[in-house]
Design a protein around this motif. Structure first.
Motif, short mmCIF file in Angstrom:
data_model
loop_
_atom_site.label_atom_id
_atom_site.label_comp_id
_atom_site.label_asym_id
_atom_site.label_seq_id
_atom_site.Cartn_x
_atom_site.Cartn_y
_atom_site.Cartn_z
N PHE A 60 11.89 -5.44 -4.88
CA PHE A 60 10.72 -5.73 -5.04
C PHE A 60 10.04 -5.14 -6.80
CE2 PHE A 60 6.23 -4.03 -3.58
CZ PHE A 60 5.77 -5.24 -3.32
N ARG A 61 10.76 -3.97 -7.29
CA ARG A 61 10.26 -3.17 -8.12
C ARG A 61 10.35 -3.91 -9.62
NH1 ARG A 61 8.51 2.02 -9.41
NH2 ARG A 61 9.59 2.92 -8.05
N GLU A 62 11.03 -4.77 -9.39
CA GLU A 62 11.93 -6.05 -10.95
C GLU A 62 10.88 -7.37 -10.10
OE1 GLU A 62 15.59 -7.23 -10.02
OE2 GLU A 62 16.22 -5.02 -10.57
N THR A 63 9.91 -7.45 -9.55
CA THR A 63 9.57 -8.50 -9.15
C THR A 63 7.61 -8.26 -9.50
OG1 THR A 63 11.28 -9.61 -7.52
CG2 THR A 63 8.78 -10.88 -8.17
N TYR A 64 7.97 -7.00 -8.71
CA TYR A 64 6.03 -6.92 -8.34
C TYR A 64 5.76 -5.93 -9.27
CZ TYR A 64 6.62 -10.12 -4.91
OH TYR A 64 6.49 -10.80 -3.97
N GLY A 65 6.63 -4.59 -9.98
CA GLY A 65 6.29 -3.73 -11.17
C GLY A 65 5.91 -2.30 -10.48
N THR A 66 6.21 -1.99 -9.19
CA THR A 66 6.02 -1.07 -8.27
C THR A 66 6.87 -0.96 -7.40
OG1 THR A 66 4.03 -0.41 -7.67
CG2 THR A 66 4.22 -1.96 -6.73
N SER A 67 7.36 0.03 -6.44
CA SER A 67 8.54 0.30 -5.54
C SER A 67 6.89 -0.48 -4.07
CB SER A 67 8.50 1.70 -5.27
OG SER A 67 6.82 2.18 -4.46
N PRO A 68 7.96 -0.51 -3.01
CA PRO A 68 7.24 -1.26 -1.77
C PRO A 68 6.50 -0.17 -1.27
CG PRO A 68 9.81 -1.67 -1.95
CD PRO A 68 9.45 -1.01 -3.30
N SER A 69 6.63 1.08 -1.55
CA SER A 69 5.76 1.82 -0.50
C SER A 69 4.61 1.99 -1.34
CB SER A 69 6.39 3.86 -0.49
OG SER A 69 7.58 3.82 -0.28
N THR A 70 5.08 2.56 -2.62
CA THR A 70 2.85 2.41 -3.46
C THR A 70 2.67 1.45 -3.25
OG1 THR A 70 4.80 3.65 -5.06
CG2 THR A 70 2.20 2.98 -6.04
N TRP A 71 3.22 0.01 -3.21
CA TRP A 71 2.35 -1.18 -2.36
C TRP A 71 1.47 -1.34 -1.91
CZ3 TRP A 71 -0.10 -5.41 -4.67
CH2 TRP A 71 -0.41 -5.68 -3.77
N ARG A 72 2.49 -0.22 -0.57
CA ARG A 72 1.81 0.22 0.53
C ARG A 72 0.69 0.38 1.03
NH1 ARG A 72 4.86 0.90 6.29
NH2 ARG A 72 4.40 -1.13 6.68
N ARG A 73 1.01 2.12 -0.07
CA ARG A 73 -0.08 2.64 -0.58
C ARG A 73 -1.05 2.01 -0.65
NH1 ARG A 73 2.71 6.38 -2.12
NH2 ARG A 73 2.54 5.89 -3.70
N HIS A 74 -1.26 1.78 -1.63
CA HIS A 74 -2.72 1.32 -2.86
C HIS A 74 -3.37 -0.36 -1.85
CE1 HIS A 74 -2.84 3.28 -6.10
NE2 HIS A 74 -1.17 3.56 -6.32
N SER A 75 -2.46 -0.61 -1.25
CA SER A 75 -3.10 -2.03 -0.56
C SER A 75 -3.85 -1.15 1.00
CB SER A 75 -2.10 -3.29 0.00
OG SER A 75 -1.31 -3.27 -0.52
N LEU A 76 -3.06 0.11 1.71
CA LEU A 76 -4.17 -0.08 2.31
C LEU A 76 -5.13 0.82 2.51
CD1 LEU A 76 -0.53 0.77 4.72
CD2 LEU A 76 -2.09 -1.26 5.19
N ASP A 77 -5.04 1.37 1.26
CA ASP A 77 -5.90 2.50 0.65
C ASP A 77 -7.45 1.05 0.49
OD1 ASP A 77 -4.91 4.82 1.16
OD2 ASP A 77 -4.33 4.78 -1.14
N ASP A 78 -6.95 -0.12 -0.34
CA ASP A 78 -7.47 -0.92 -0.66
C ASP A 78 -8.70 -1.42 0.71
OD1 ASP A 78 -7.71 -0.53 -2.97
OD2 ASP A 78 -6.33 -2.60 -3.63
N LEU A 79 -7.86 -1.73 1.51
CA LEU A 79 -8.46 -2.13 3.09
C LEU A 79 -9.46 -1.25 3.65
CD1 LEU A 79 -4.80 -3.39 4.21
CD2 LEU A 79 -7.41 -4.78 3.97
N SER A 80 -8.71 0.22 3.96
CA SER A 80 -9.49 1.54 4.12
C SER A 80 -11.50 0.71 3.67
CB SER A 80 -8.97 2.46 4.11
OG SER A 80 -8.06 2.16 4.89
#
Length: 87
Positions: A60-80
């Motif tokens: 995940f990190r190699e493909t998207y440049g961030t950890s899955p946990s960080t991606w989740r946190r930022h995505s859910l924060d954006d949704l909120s």
């Protein structure tokens, strides 16, 4: 199955890489989905065929440049933030 691999090779596409990329994209979408927030990162990874959490995190990190946990946190924060009523 050999025919599929041969066709992919002739087209310059690695079937294995394509499958992994599709699985990563599915996991990425689930991690960002509010309705999946109750599931752990590991459970989502497992549902997409990643049986080893460290392997999933690394890919995940190699493909998207961030950890899955960080991606989740930022995505859910954006949704909120988008769901919050304007001041």
């Amino acid at each position: 199955m050999r025919t599929l691999y041969r066709l992919c090779e002739e087209g310059g596409l690695s079937l294995e890489k394509w499958v992994i990329r599709c699985r990563l994209e599915g996991a990425r979408e689930d991690l960002a989905a509010a309705e999946q927030a109750h599931r752990t990162v590991e459970a989502i990874a497992r549902s997409w065929g990643f049986t080893h959490p460290a392997h999933f995190s690394r890919r995940f990190r190699e493909t998207y440049g961030t950890s899955p946990s960080t991606w989740r946190r930022h995505s859910l924060d954006d949704l909120s933030r988008r769901a919050a009523p304007p001041p």
